[in-house]
Write an enzyme that holds these catalytic residues in place. Structure first.
Site, PDB file in Angstrom:
ATOM      1  N   GLU A 141    -101.825  68.954 -43.233  1.00  0.00           N
ATOM      2  CA  GLU A 141    -100.538  68.479 -43.739  1.00  0.00           C
ATOM      3  C   GLU A 141    -100.148  67.159 -43.082  1.00  0.00           C
ATOM      4  O   GLU A 141    -100.052  67.057 -41.861  1.00  0.00           O
ATOM      5  CB  GLU A 141     -99.461  69.536 -43.491  1.00  0.00           C
ATOM      6  CG  GLU A 141     -99.628  70.745 -44.393  1.00  0.00           C
ATOM      7  CD  GLU A 141     -98.704  71.884 -44.054  1.00  0.00           C
ATOM      8  OE1 GLU A 141     -98.523  72.753 -44.924  1.00  0.00           O
ATOM      9  OE2 GLU A 141     -98.187  71.933 -42.929  1.00  0.00           O
ATOM     10  N   THR A 151    -104.297  79.804 -41.819  1.00  0.00           N
ATOM     11  CA  THR A 151    -103.915  79.860 -43.240  1.00  0.00           C
ATOM     12  C   THR A 151    -104.918  79.140 -44.047  1.00  0.00           C
ATOM     13  O   THR A 151    -104.776  77.981 -44.337  1.00  0.00           O
ATOM     14  CB  THR A 151    -102.571  79.255 -43.568  1.00  0.00           C
ATOM     15  OG1 THR A 151    -101.584  80.104 -43.101  1.00  0.00           O
ATOM     16  CG2 THR A 151    -102.318  79.219 -45.065  1.00  0.00           C
ATOM     17  N   ASN A 200     -93.083  70.249 -43.051  1.00  0.00           N
ATOM     18  CA  ASN A 200     -92.780  71.577 -42.525  1.00  0.00           C
ATOM     19  C   ASN A 200     -91.301  71.786 -42.227  1.00  0.00           C
ATOM     20  O   ASN A 200     -90.840  72.930 -42.157  1.00  0.00           O
ATOM     21  CB  ASN A 200     -93.637  71.844 -41.287  1.00  0.00           C
ATOM     22  CG  ASN A 200     -95.063  72.169 -41.680  1.00  0.00           C
ATOM     23  OD1 ASN A 200     -95.354  73.274 -42.113  1.00  0.00           O
ATOM     24  ND2 ASN A 200     -95.955  71.189 -41.573  1.00  0.00           N
ATOM     25  N   THR A 202    -101.618  75.547 -51.875  1.00  0.00           N
ATOM     26  CA  THR A 202    -100.195  75.526 -51.514  1.00  0.00           C
ATOM     27  C   THR A 202     -99.812  74.070 -51.232  1.00  0.00           C
ATOM     28  O   THR A 202     -99.513  73.327 -52.154  1.00  0.00           O
ATOM     29  CB  THR A 202     -99.906  76.446 -50.315  1.00  0.00           C
ATOM     30  OG1 THR A 202    -100.829  76.169 -49.250  1.00  0.00           O
ATOM     31  CG2 THR A 202    -100.035  77.912 -50.713  1.00  0.00           C
ATOM     32  N   THR A 219     -87.639  74.327 -49.061  1.00  0.00           N
ATOM     33  CA  THR A 219     -86.737  73.625 -49.967  1.00  0.00           C
ATOM     34  C   THR A 219     -87.458  72.564 -50.777  1.00  0.00           C
ATOM     35  O   THR A 219     -86.877  72.024 -51.698  1.00  0.00           O
ATOM     36  CB  THR A 219     -85.594  72.965 -49.167  1.00  0.00           C
ATOM     37  OG1 THR A 219     -86.163  72.108 -48.167  1.00  0.00           O
ATOM     38  CG2 THR A 219     -84.736  74.023 -48.514  1.00  0.00           C
TER      39      THR A 219
END
Length: 398
Positions: free
Chosen positions: A271, A185, A393, A148, A398
């Site tokens: 991230e 996750t 995040n 992802t 979007t």
């Protein structure tokens, strides 16, 4: 045990592939692992009470037996909080995969990762599954298909000799955000051609997960979709492994190495991360206390931001120890950062600030804590907290 160049399909009898079905704009988004024979299997799942539909379907596959022959995975959509229709869609993924591969329904595990709350685009899923072939594929395409927000593919392979046979074990994982396992996750899949009873494999998996995947954190959020699945198809034709033997110890060491590498890779790829943080706690009275304290330190937003800024603020570390819930003696703690002792008997030492500042610019920061009250230890891994994490995040949908 030998580190080898390989992939998730390197153990004998395994195949893997990934395709672009259209759930994501460009990258592969549906993938599968297939064993040419039924494999003894084990799995652990997220502890989040809002579990996604694929979790329930995979648990159902394990209800009748502990064998798998295929895993079907999609990214770009978590199929979580999607109600009865989401459950029907996950069941349909399992059924279509079983039919396409001509294997029993309960020999298929299902996994999904991506945005929570959106319905699966089943027309695209169906088209992706129709691309399945039993004994063809590119494992690198599978590795891409499960990603992802990850910035790199995470895989590892080892070999060792067991019972006079060469045994291979490979692992692949995804995970970058919403990482705070029990599980989080992250998806991890491990294949091996070793012969091992399913019950023993499940027992070993739980032990190793507690030492590895459950000791990583990126942002403190526990996902709805996580699972680790292991398949052992016995194609190496080693004598069936038995607990307490030298061969089992070799297998367990290889299992630990695979899972630790994947766990650290996930933490490193948090991230927006620029640094891997490793916290080693020694001198505890219980392993559970050492692990708890290590994880609290690496989970601290203040410790993470200090690492990002290259600030050796040990007060943030001692603060995290204080609220960790683990047992310690407040007046007898030693802390080292990169081997530089900055705290002794819970008091600041005289240390080389320039050397510490230089070390904190490195990409792998090791914090050592000694509690001096016992012999047990534990390690946790995480990453720094950067401006980029907020950016990623804030704009995820979007």
């Amino acid at each position: 045990m030998e580190l080898v160049k390989g992939n998730i399909a390197s153990p004998k009898g395994f195949y893997a592939d990934g395709k672009h079905a259209g759930l994501k704009r460009k990258r592969n988004d549906i993938g599968w692992i297939y064993s040419e024979v039924p494999a003894n299997a084990a799995a652990v799942y997220t502890m989040n009470q809002m579990q996604a539909a694929p979790i329930f379907v995979t648990k159902d596959s394990f209800q009748s037996n502990a064998k798998l022959q295929a895993i079907i995975v999609n990214s770009g959509n978590a199929n979580a909080c999607t109600g009865n229709q989401g459950m029907l869609d996950a069941l349909a993924m399992r059924a279509q995969t079983a039919e396409k591969l001509d294997i029993p329904l309960d020999y298929v595990a299902v996994a999904s990762t991506g945005i929570i709350g959106d319905m699966l685009p089943m027309d695209k899923i169906n088209a992706g599954i129709e691309m399945l072939e039993k004994q063809t594929g590119n494992a690198a395409d599978f590795e891409e298909a499960i990603l992802t927000t990850d910035t790199f593919q995470k895989q590892i392979s080892f070999q060792t000799e067991i019972g006079g046979r060469k045994v291979t074990m490979s692992g692949v994982a995804k995970g970058s955000g919403m990482i705070h396992p029990n599980m989080a996750t992250m998806l991890a899949f491990i294949t091996t051609d070793a012969a091992i009873p399913a019950e023993l494999l499940q027992k070993l998996l739980k032990i190793k997960v507690d030492k590895t995947f459950n000791q990583i954190t990126v942002d403190g959020d526990t996902s709805t979709n996580d699972m680790v699945v292991v398949m052992a198809n016995g194609c190496a034709e080693n004598p069936m492994l038995q607990e307490g033997t030298a061969d089992f110890a070799k297998f367990a060491d290889m299992f630990q190495a695979v899972m630790e590498h994947l766990a650290k890779s996930i933490a490193r790829d948090g991230e927006g991360a620029t640094k891997l943080i490793e916290v080693q706690v020694n001198g505890a009275t219980k392993t559970e206390d050492a692990r708890m304290i290590a994880k609290k330190i690496v989970s601290s937003s203040l410790v993470k931001t200090a690492a990002f800024g290259g600030d050796g603020n040990w007060g943030r570390i001692i603060c995290a120890i204080g609220y960790s819930g683990g047992r310690f003696a407040p007046d007898n703690i030693t802390i080292k950062i990169g081997g530089i002792e900055i705290l002794n008997h819970s008091s600041q030492t005289i240390f080389n600030q320039q050397a510490l500042d230089a070390y904190l610019e490195e990409e792998h920061i090791i914090i050592d804590v000694d509690l001096h009250i016992g012999l047990e230890s534990g390690t946790a891994w995480g990453c720094d907290l950067s401006y980029e994490y907020v950016k990623i995040n804030a704009c995820y949908r979007t």
